[in-house]
Design a protein around this motif. Structure first.
Motif, mmCIF file in Angstrom:
data_model
loop_
_atom_site.group_PDB
_atom_site.id
_atom_site.type_symbol
_atom_site.label_atom_id
_atom_site.label_comp_id
_atom_site.label_asym_id
_atom_site.label_seq_id
_atom_site.Cartn_x
_atom_site.Cartn_y
_atom_site.Cartn_z
ATOM 1 N N HIS A 151 0.842 -1.189 0.000
ATOM 2 C CA HIS A 151 0.000 0.000 0.000
ATOM 3 C C HIS A 151 0.880 1.243 0.000
ATOM 4 O O HIS A 151 1.697 1.436 0.896
ATOM 5 C CB HIS A 151 -0.912 0.002 1.224
ATOM 6 C CG HIS A 151 -1.836 -1.174 1.267
ATOM 7 N ND1 HIS A 151 -3.013 -1.229 0.554
ATOM 8 C CD2 HIS A 151 -1.729 -2.368 1.901
ATOM 9 C CE1 HIS A 151 -3.610 -2.392 0.765
ATOM 10 N NE2 HIS A 151 -2.849 -3.111 1.578
ATOM 11 N N CYS A 152 0.726 2.046 -1.044
ATOM 12 C CA CYS A 152 1.523 3.259 -1.199
ATOM 13 C C CYS A 152 0.577 4.454 -1.117
ATOM 14 O O CYS A 152 -0.523 4.413 -1.679
ATOM 15 C CB CYS A 152 2.231 3.224 -2.550
ATOM 16 S SG CYS A 152 2.972 4.799 -3.026
ATOM 17 N N VAL A 153 0.976 5.476 -0.401
ATOM 18 C CA VAL A 153 0.113 6.653 -0.252
ATOM 19 C C VAL A 153 -0.213 7.241 -1.624
ATOM 20 O O VAL A 153 -1.331 7.671 -1.888
ATOM 21 C CB VAL A 153 0.812 7.739 0.597
ATOM 22 C CG1 VAL A 153 -0.186 8.822 0.998
ATOM 23 C CG2 VAL A 153 1.458 7.117 1.825
ATOM 24 N N ASP A 154 0.773 7.239 -2.517
ATOM 25 C CA ASP A 154 0.571 7.863 -3.822
ATOM 26 C C ASP A 154 -0.029 6.916 -4.856
ATOM 27 O O ASP A 154 -0.872 7.309 -5.644
ATOM 28 C CB ASP A 154 1.907 8.399 -4.358
ATOM 29 C CG ASP A 154 2.404 9.551 -3.496
ATOM 30 O OD1 ASP A 154 1.547 10.311 -2.985
ATOM 31 O OD2 ASP A 154 3.632 9.671 -3.323
ATOM 32 N N CYS A 155 0.445 5.658 -4.861
ATOM 33 C CA CYS A 155 0.027 4.741 -5.936
ATOM 34 C C CYS A 155 -1.119 3.835 -5.524
ATOM 35 O O CYS A 155 -1.651 3.107 -6.360
ATOM 36 C CB CYS A 155 1.187 3.886 -6.397
ATOM 37 S SG CYS A 155 2.681 4.809 -6.716
ATOM 38 N N GLY A 156 -1.478 3.829 -4.255
ATOM 39 C CA GLY A 156 -2.560 2.950 -3.817
ATOM 40 C C GLY A 156 -2.103 1.511 -3.670
ATOM 41 O O GLY A 156 -1.002 1.251 -3.185
ATOM 42 N N SER A 183 9.625 -0.094 0.263
ATOM 43 C CA SER A 183 9.415 1.011 -0.665
ATOM 44 C C SER A 183 8.479 0.550 -1.774
ATOM 45 O O SER A 183 8.436 -0.631 -2.125
ATOM 46 C CB SER A 183 10.752 1.506 -1.220
ATOM 47 O OG SER A 183 11.496 0.417 -1.672
ATOM 48 N N CYS A 184 7.733 1.487 -2.283
ATOM 49 C CA CYS A 184 6.711 1.188 -3.289
ATOM 50 C C CYS A 184 7.378 0.673 -4.567
ATOM 51 O O CYS A 184 8.285 1.310 -5.099
ATOM 52 C CB CYS A 184 5.903 2.452 -3.581
ATOM 53 S SG CYS A 184 4.838 2.297 -5.029
ATOM 54 N N PRO A 185 6.931 -0.461 -5.101
ATOM 55 C CA PRO A 185 7.536 -0.999 -6.317
ATOM 56 C C PRO A 185 7.351 -0.071 -7.523
ATOM 57 O O PRO A 185 8.110 -0.146 -8.484
ATOM 58 C CB PRO A 185 6.797 -2.311 -6.554
ATOM 59 C CG PRO A 185 6.080 -2.613 -5.289
ATOM 60 C CD PRO A 185 5.860 -1.315 -4.581
ATOM 61 N N LYS A 186 6.348 0.827 -7.439
ATOM 62 C CA LYS A 186 6.086 1.711 -8.578
ATOM 63 C C LYS A 186 6.906 2.995 -8.485
ATOM 64 O O LYS A 186 7.616 3.347 -9.418
ATOM 65 C CB LYS A 186 4.603 2.071 -8.615
ATOM 66 C CG LYS A 186 3.861 1.427 -9.763
ATOM 67 C CD LYS A 186 2.481 2.045 -9.895
ATOM 68 C CE LYS A 186 1.575 1.107 -10.686
ATOM 69 N NZ LYS A 186 0.166 1.415 -10.451
ATOM 70 N N CYS A 187 6.778 3.706 -7.335
ATOM 71 C CA CYS A 187 7.376 5.034 -7.252
ATOM 72 C C CYS A 187 8.582 5.077 -6.320
ATOM 73 O O CYS A 187 9.261 6.102 -6.223
ATOM 74 C CB CYS A 187 6.337 6.060 -6.798
ATOM 75 S SG CYS A 187 5.863 5.866 -5.069
ATOM 76 N N GLY A 188 8.832 3.999 -5.598
ATOM 77 C CA GLY A 188 9.979 3.974 -4.712
ATOM 78 C C GLY A 188 9.768 4.682 -3.389
ATOM 79 O O GLY A 188 10.613 4.642 -2.500
HETATM 80 ZN ZN ZN Z 1 4.006 4.476 -4.918
#
Ligand code: ZN
Ligand code: ANZ
Length: 818
Positions: free
Chosen positions: A439-444, A483-488
């Protein structure tokens, strides 16, 4: 040595089978044998094997071993469904890791299964709690997520404030926790779901493939569970609210009979529309209802309760104002969470109307007494009354007409509804497959990339696993923060684990190659082996595992990974083993221990008892069966094989054998083949017993042990007996001079020429005791047979004068009452 010693045979042959591995399914492309896939529901590793396993595996093995004998290339794998709550509870108690308990139990069970002599291909063993396995459970979850079939939503769940855990509906009894008795509350939790409802239609329609192959009772349970119904959605205006409210009804024809309107108390709509003066009463009521399970709420026994919401709905066909109530018998997650109530024709509406003095109006004239007076709603056929343009129409006509009218006016439409709900799969538990989402704050919600799978469990043990209201995984900070796999950017792992039914929804595909590394299963091999020809397991899985597996298979089909749409072509639900007429339980003290039974009578006798007890679907009452008698029979069979083996060598010309015995052998083989094919295993065993008796008689008072027909009988017996008593069969086969293993010796064939019956043996009894046997034509008449029996010298010696009565059942029995 012709003494039957079951324990010695077990020790000897178990070792030999480990070397021989007679039960490997072959993936050799040059192997052209027809394939069969035989599957037993895999085991949960809670303690050692019990009588239930003994029965299920014993019955499954008859199929598998029969197919081996018939020369098929058989896949018969075994594994463990090894995630789950009991391991976690044991670990908390012992301050250990759930894996320790789990894998120790698996070893114990594996050892016991091997001793029990089931024809498993041990090279394909798997455990769902192995990272190599759950890596692929996670991979499948991600694929489901990508297809929109795995999603998160908020919803009310049952929560025990004492145990700090979610409870299933089935674990809530009268509003209290089944375990600790605390009052259960409903809690709003965001949970993961599989969208099984998207497959509801196909789960129903594809059942045609299962007709005949599955027990009708399981099909019916699934049909009811899916619960497809047809009817209409109807829009009602609620005074003072702009948006109309839709209800689902299976009886739009009764629209003129609606006298009030009911909303589920836990539906957001109820809270939204309740008038100010009714709000307090409503909220108190809602709090009470929150404690009830759906099962309680739907019970027709339960006294009807509800509160008036102080508002009115308008009937779209006649403009009538109807009071709006909140009542628990309407569920928030079924249909639209609101109903039009037609008390004359719906029993629950009628019960409610009578409890709260609401009007009852008959709109279908059925010829039965007025429901308002009798308290019995009339749901049957009839003609419409009090219904304006529908008057005089039949139920079906009225449904069609009103649906059209509503559609024209834009206030309704034909609709289909399902009882089936989406599958809630998240658990706030440690010992399960972690949900591979970050779960990423930015990417969901971001799935863990495939190459980073598996997301393995953090190393928690003892107290760290104790229930705290959130998943124990949440406390493993190092593990959670990633860390988020999409945005780090900084992100957190999902801390729930999956329902263990997810693990078991696809295990049968993994068996074809449990070490496969390029996907959850080898697609090519599944194409060859699948679908499962015969599945054996308990009926308790009728609407859980068996429905979930069907759903998974359909999704995999849509993904192009399997070429079939139903995983289990045939299903057998074995009965239960009970004792003294009751399910075995600690409190009743009527438990039967499998290990003790085996120590006392031997594996073969226990297995034979289980299969001989009755049809495989029936329960077995252990108080009614006799493993001691089974053991005695096996000893007799053993002596026949041993004596025949000692008296002659393999390869003798059976054609020169005693014709009478040969006929018995071939007739028996013919019958047993048909009986096994039609799953009448218990009767097949009875025939094996008769064959043993016939061979015994030939040895003792016939042509003798060296006669080739005795060898023929003994060899057939060894092969057929191997389906239920593998140890004695193997030893007998060896004594008969053949190399192991009897398991693949080949099923005997019945020679047509020997099946013609030119005479049958008639038993002649005097006062219920057998006094003579006479060979007679199968066509003999009662009168002829009676004369023949009375003429017997043996019979005469037991008679003094004319008999009182002679009962004749030509051609097999004459009973003389002196
Ligand atoms: Zn992210
Ligand atoms: C009016 C009516 C008149 C109904 C009548 C039945 C008989 P199945 O067949 O199970 O789909 N219903 C609809 N939504 C509901 C909910 N959320 N909670 C409880 N009951 C609900 O049942 C459909 C029927 O169940 C619907 O048809 C509705 O009652 C009720 F003579 O509408 B009926």
């Amino acid at each position: 040595e012709q003494h039957y010693d079951p324990q010695a045979l077990q020790a000897k042959w178990q070792r030999r089978w480990e070397e021989l591995e007679p039960f490997r399914g072959s993936d050799d492309p040059a192997d052209t044998r027809e394939r069969r896939y035989m599957l037993d529901m895999f085991s949960y590793p809670s303690g050692d094997l019990h009588m239930g396993h003994a029965e299920a595996f014993g019955i499954g093995d008859v199929f598998s071993r029969y197919w081996f004998q018939r020369g098929y290339n058989v896949l018969h794998p075994i594994g463990w469904d090894s995630f789950g709550l009991p391991a976690e509870n044991a670990a908390i108690k012992r301050n250990a890791h759930p894996a320790e308990w789990t894998y120790a139990n698996i070893e114990t069970q594996a050892h016991s299964i091997k001793r029990y002599g089931i024809s498993f291909d041990w090279s394909r063993r798997l455990h769902t709690s192995d990272p190599e396995y759950y890596r692929w459970t996670q991979w499948l979850f991600v694929r489901f997520f990508e297809r929109g079939l795995a999603y998160r939503k908020g919803g009310l769940v049952n929560w025990c404030p004492n145990d700090q855990t979610v409870l299933a509906n089935e674990q809530v009894k009268d509003g209290r926790c089944e375990r600790c008795g605390a009052e259960v509350v409903r809690r709003e939790l965001t949970q993961w779901y599989f969208k099984i409802t998207e497959y509801a239609d196909r789960l129903l329609d594809d059942m045609v493939q299962l007709e005949g192959g599955w027990p009708e009772r399981v099909l019916t349970m699934q049909r009811n569970w899916i619960g497809r119904s047809e009817g209409a959605d109807v829009n009602f205006v609620i005074e003072g609210r702009d948006e109309p409210v839709t209800v689902y009804t299976t009886r739009p024809d009764t629209l003129y009979g609606a006298t009030f309107f009911v909303i589920a108390p836990d539906a957001p709509l109820a809270e939204e529309i309740v008038s100010e003066d009714r709000r307090e009463a409503f909220e108190a009521y809602r709090a009470e209802v929150a404690k009830l399970s759906d099962i309680d709420r739907l019970s027709t026994e339960k006294e009807k309760t509800g509160v008036f919401l102080g508002r009115y709905a308008v009937n779209p066909v006649n403009g009538e104002r109807m009071p709006v109530w909140a009542a628990d018998y309407v569920l928030s997650d079924y249909g639209h969470g609101a109903i039009m109530a037609v008390p004359a024709h719906d029993q629950r509406d009628l019960d409610f109307a009578r409890a709260f003095n609401l009007p009852v109006r008959v709109v279908v004239h059925t010829g039965l007494a007025d429901p308002g007076e009798t308290g019995v709603a009339t749901a049957g056929e009839g003609s419409l009354v009090n219904s304006g343009p529908l008057d005089g129409l039949s139920k079906a006509e009225a449904i069609r007409k009103i649906t059209e009218v509503l559609a024209e006016r834009g206030t309704g439409r034909a609709a289909v509804n399902f009882r089936l709900r989406d599958w809630l799969l998240s658990r706030q538990r440690f010992w399960g497959c972690p949900i591979p989402i970050i779960h990423c704050v930015d990417c969901g919600e971001v799935p863990v990339p495939d190459e980073q799978l598996p997301v393995t469990l953090p190393d928690l043990r003892g107290e760290a696993l104790a229930p705290k209201g959130v998943s124990p995984l949440a406390s493993a900070e190092d593990w959670v923060n990633v860390s988020c796999p999409k945005c780090g950017g900084p992100a957190r792992r999902d801390t729930d684990t999956m329902d263990t039914f997810v693990d078991s929804s696809w295990y049968y595909l993994r068996y074809v190659d449990p070490t496969y590394e390029d996907g959850p299963f080898d697609v090519e091999k599944v194409r060859k082996w699948g679908p499962i020809d015969q599945y054996v397991g308990g009926v308790e899985h009728a609407v859980l595992h068996l429905l979930y597996s069907r759903f998974f298979t359909k999704v995999l089909h849509d993904m192009g990974m399997v070429d079939f749409t139903e995983p289990f072509t045939r299903l057998l639900n074995q009965g239960q083993v009970i004792n003294q007429g009751k399910a075995m339980s600690k409190s009743l003290g009527n438990g039967v221990d499998l290990g003790q039974q085996i120590d006392a009578y031997g594996v073969d006798a226990v297995r034979l008892t289980v299969v001989f007890a009755g049809p495989p679907e029936d329960d077995i009452d252990w108080a009614d069966v006799s493993p001691a008698a089974s053991q005695k029979f096996l000893a007799r069979a053993f002596r026949v094989m041993a004596e025949a083996g000692a008296a002659s060598a393999p390869g003798v010309d059976v054609a020169t054998g005693d014709l009478e015995l040969r006929k018995v052998v071939h007739r028996t083989v013919d019958e047993i083949t048909k009986l096994v094919e039609s799953h009448r295993f218990n009767v097949a065993i009875a025939r094996m017993m008769e064959l043993t008796t016939a061979a015994r008689r030939a040895i003792d008072s016939g042509p003798g042990a060296a006669d080739p027909a005795v060898r023929e009988a003994a060899e057939a017996l060894a092969v057929m007996l191997s389906l239920v008593a593998p140890y004695v069969a193997e030893e007998g086969w060896e004594r008969l001079g053949h190399p192991a293993s009897v398991a693949t010796a080949g099923w005997p064939t019945a020679e047509a020429a020997l099946l013609v019956q030119d005479s049958v043996t008639c038993v002649v009894q005097v006062a219920g005791k057998v006094r003579d046997r006479v060979e007679v034509s199968p066509e003999i008449s009662d009168a002829e047979l009676e004369a023949l029996a009375l003429a017997s010298e043996k019979v005469q010696s037991f008679l003094s004068g004319a008999p009182r009565k002679v009962i004749v059942r030509a051609p097999k029995l004459v009973n003389i009452v002196p």
